[in-house]
Enzyme design. Sequence first.
Site, short mmCIF file in Angstrom:
data_model
loop_
_atom_site.label_atom_id
_atom_site.label_comp_id
_atom_site.label_asym_id
_atom_site.label_seq_id
_atom_site.Cartn_x
_atom_site.Cartn_y
_atom_site.Cartn_z
N GLY A 207 -12.63 -1.89 40.29
CA GLY A 207 -11.56 -2.89 40.36
C GLY A 207 -12.01 -4.21 39.77
O GLY A 207 -13.01 -4.27 39.05
N ASN A 208 -11.29 -5.26 40.08
CA ASN A 208 -11.66 -6.60 39.63
C ASN A 208 -11.27 -7.61 40.70
O ASN A 208 -10.75 -7.26 41.75
CB ASN A 208 -11.03 -6.92 38.27
CG ASN A 208 -9.52 -6.78 38.28
OD1 ASN A 208 -8.82 -7.46 39.04
ND2 ASN A 208 -8.99 -5.89 37.44
#
Length: 404
Positions: A207-208
């Site tokens: 993810g981020n």
Amino acid sequence: MLQGKKIVLGITGSIAAYKACLLIRGLIKKCAEVQVVITPSGKEFITPLTLSTLTQKPVVSEFFSRNDGSWHSHVDLGLWADAMVIAPATASTIGKMANGIADNMLITTYLSMKAPVFVAPAMDLDMYAHPSTQKNLQTLLSYGNHIIEPGTGFLASKLEGKGRMEEPDRIIEVLEEFFAEKDLDGQKVLITAGPTYEKIDPVRFIGNYSSGKMGIALAEECARRGAIVELVCGPVQLTTSHSNIHRTNVESAQQMYEAATSLFPQCNAGILCAAVADFKPVTKAGQKIKREVLAEEKGELVLHLQPTQDIARAIGTMKRSDQVLVGFALETNDEETHAQEKLKKKNLDFIVLNSLRDNGAGFQHDTNKISIISHDDCKTFPLKKKTEVANDIINELVNRIKNT
């Protein structure tokens, strides 16, 4: 949106009267002008001196001034105001409003009011749920008044609240929504927001750091300005409040792709604000990958990645001549060059460039610093709150829609 607006604030005899101070401060901070009208019982809970100190205006309570006997004109107040807000509004005052019992200055002002009226009920749950109170509230709705309830905003037809007075910040938001310029009225806008998560196993993902704050701010701004918003949102903790926002929650890039591409053909514009993962694992483990198993084997975990669907490219290919498409670029080097390339490749009308080089901008922050880049122009803005940044972006969107 409230700058220069003249607000008559009616205060009644409720324990929630102290919240009127917060409401006054918030309205004045928005550059509105506030005139307080208070019932005799309201003065038992909060002093006129406190209120007049905040508003810099004498508080109106009686029909005649006790100082010189001059008459307080409820008719003049009704003509002066851009809106009347009664907060808190007790069951007694609501009953008098519904039945025209003009026995105090607040009710006579209400009956003379030419501007829209917003009512924030304040009472215990049993009083609020009583059939007589509900009947009176429905009567006020039928008169065109707006009832502000916790978590629901101002309603047109039904009552779902619990009696507690709505918080001052939300009341101010309701007023801002009401007075907002409706330059997107009749438009439908697709907005993607937040990150995507690409699963490695049932508990781990790629993810981020995207919080979704910028996308949510854009959705709220579009909705305030009259648009119907189709918000496709990745996994974030933020909520939306405007009833014009239709939210589709997704997790992965594939889910966001499917939702966005299905919704965009029915929209007038799209704003692709989401931080979509560029890669995902080729395979996803069916069970949690154990550290002990790795140690017994090679002692390392190798992930094989493949590209995710390019949502911006797909929607850019779909885009018709009567649609406007906006993209986002977050770069760490050669920012403007990379943004210009993305603008052309993805068939965007303009692109919003963020940079991680600026303190207070980018992921997780409440502020952002952007440049709006089109095929023939570049506008750079200073660091601002994301709600203010959203206003700048939507101003550009409105101009594009008008010229489409």
